[in-house]
Design an enzyme around this catalytic site. Structure first.
Site, PDB file in Angstrom:
ATOM      1  CG  HIS A  68      -0.101   0.247   2.498  1.00 42.90           C
ATOM      2  ND1 HIS A  68       0.509  -0.771   3.203  1.00 42.90           N
ATOM      3  CD2 HIS A  68       0.235   1.389   3.153  1.00 42.90           C
ATOM      4  CE1 HIS A  68       1.155  -0.277   4.235  1.00 42.90           C
ATOM      5  NE2 HIS A  68       1.007   1.036   4.223  1.00 42.90           N
ATOM      6  CB  THR A  70       0.825   5.438   4.334  1.00 39.97           C
ATOM      7  OG1 THR A  70       1.089   4.082   4.698  1.00 39.97           O
ATOM      8  CG2 THR A  70       0.115   6.140   5.483  1.00 39.97           C
ATOM      9  CG  HIS A 153       6.896   5.031   0.995  1.00 38.87           C
ATOM     10  ND1 HIS A 153       6.512   6.102   1.774  1.00 38.87           N
ATOM     11  CD2 HIS A 153       6.779   3.932   1.783  1.00 38.87           C
ATOM     12  CE1 HIS A 153       6.187   5.665   2.979  1.00 38.87           C
ATOM     13  NE2 HIS A 153       6.330   4.343   3.017  1.00 38.87           N
ATOM     14  CB  THR A 155       6.860  -0.328   3.121  1.00 33.31           C
ATOM     15  OG1 THR A 155       6.919   1.019   3.605  1.00 33.31           O
ATOM     16  CG2 THR A 155       7.883  -1.176   3.875  1.00 33.31           C
TER      17      THR A 155
HETATM   18  O1  ACK Z   1       5.025   1.481   5.127  1.00 39.56           O
HETATM   19  P1  ACK Z   1       4.196   2.572   5.617  1.00 39.56           P
HETATM   20  O2  ACK Z   1       3.922   3.742   4.749  1.00 39.56           O
HETATM   21  O3  ACK Z   1       4.730   3.081   7.023  1.00 39.56           O
HETATM   22  O4  ACK Z   1       2.830   1.987   6.122  1.00 39.56           O
HETATM   23  C1  ACK Z   1       2.810   1.836   7.513  1.00 39.56           C
HETATM   24  C2  ACK Z   1       1.472   2.234   8.062  1.00 39.56           C
HETATM   25  O5  ACK Z   1       1.591   3.586   8.451  1.00 39.56           O
HETATM   26  C3  ACK Z   1       1.037   1.393   9.273  1.00 39.56           C
HETATM   27  O6  ACK Z   1       2.022   1.405  10.227  1.00 39.56           O
HETATM   28  C4  ACK Z   1       2.899   4.065   8.231  1.00 39.56           C
HETATM   29  N1  ACK Z   1       3.270   4.878   9.390  1.00 39.56           N
HETATM   30  C5  ACK Z   1       3.440   4.479  10.666  1.00 39.56           C
HETATM   31  N2  ACK Z   1       3.731   5.536  11.458  1.00 39.56           N
HETATM   32  C6  ACK Z   1       3.736   6.647  10.660  1.00 39.56           C
HETATM   33  C7  ACK Z   1       3.976   8.040  10.868  1.00 39.56           C
HETATM   34  N3  ACK Z   1       4.260   8.519  12.078  1.00 39.56           N
HETATM   35  N4  ACK Z   1       3.917   8.864   9.801  1.00 39.56           N
HETATM   36  C8  ACK Z   1       3.641   8.395   8.571  1.00 39.56           C
HETATM   37  N5  ACK Z   1       3.394   7.102   8.301  1.00 39.56           N
HETATM   38  C9  ACK Z   1       3.450   6.230   9.334  1.00 39.56           C
HETATM   39  C10 ACK Z   1       3.764   2.854   8.056  1.00 39.56           C
END
Ligand code: ACK
Length: 222
Positions: A68, A70, A153, A155
């Site tokens: 995904h 985010t 991005h 992950t």
């Molecule tokens: O890989 P990602 O984009 O990085 O997807 C996961 C998702 O949310 C669930 O954990 C992202 N994530 C976690 N903490 C934060 C944060 N503080 N700011 C932005 N994205 C976050 C994480």
């Protein structure tokens, strides 16, 4: 009441459809396999293992679940700007819609493995402008001056004991170096594109042909 408190998700984002998930997993694993064998990569192995010993990148990065991108990390409403984001008109209008995400680069650091997503103007409507996701990455102060959506991005994997939130931070670090005028060291023309080394274990493969990934804008509760 307690119900309201849990009505916001862990995060909003684009969820890649399952057909493209498999294709991206294959492409990204092939890339890791190739990277592993390059002399240029072996030369900088110490960034990854602390020793000049071989690493198996396919083992080094653990998958982190459904692929995904985010848009807004809400942490069930505890994150700053979560409620405002959920109430945005664009978020309501586009919830459940399918988008075509453009994956324009792959990047690898000793901590994370990810794909850069280049957002369109329409897609940027779903990017949190108010809370400014870029600035959430406090460990990359210069990132505040990057264009909106730079952090976008997917992950693809994390090293042991590394949280997925690090992937966006790593991408911002690379983009900040680019913005500061660091050309990096162009090490290889690969079938997929040009591979550049930005020092301290940071590798970026600019894809010759961006990967077009259909994805549904939705949210994840967990
Ligand atoms: O890989 P990602 O984009 O990085 O997807 C996961 C998702 O949310 C669930 O954990 C992202 N994530 C976690 N903490 C934060 C944060 N503080 N700011 C932005 N994205 C976050 C994480």
């Amino acid at each position: 009441g307690p119900l309201e408190e849990v009505s916001l998700p862990l995060y909003f984002g684009w969820f890649l459809l399952s057909s493209i998930q498999d294709k991206i997993k294959c492409t990204s694993m092939d890339f890791l396999k190739t990277l592993d064998t390059l002399e240029a990569f072996k030369k900088h192995l110490i960034d990854f293992s602390g020793k000049a010993e071989e690493v198996d990148l396919e083992q080094y990065f653990q998958p982190t679940g459904i692929l995904h991108c985010t848009t807004k990390f809400c942490n069930y409403g505890k994150a700053e700007g979560a409620k405002e984001y959920a109430e945005k008109q664009a978020v309501k209008d586009f919830y459940g819609s399918i988008f075509d995400l453009s994956l324009s680069a792959l990047f690898v650091t000793p901590r994370t493995f990810g794909a850069r997503v280049s957002l369109t103007e329409e897609q940027l409507q779903l990017w949190p402008a108010d809370a400014d996701a870029e600035k959430q990455a406090e460990s990359v102060p210069a990132a505040a001056s990057l264009p909106l959506g730079s952090r976008a991005h997917v992950t693809l994997g994390c090293a042991e004991n590394v949280e997925p939130v690090q992937t966006g931070v790593d991408l911002l670090e690379i983009l900040t170096l680019q913005q500061e005028g660091q050309q990096g060291e162009q090490v290889e023309e690969m079938e997929l594109g040009t591979l550049t080394y930005y020092g301290t274990g940071k590798w970026l493969l600019n894809l010759r042909e961006p990967i077009s990934a259909p994805a549904c804008f939705s949210s994840f509760y967990g």
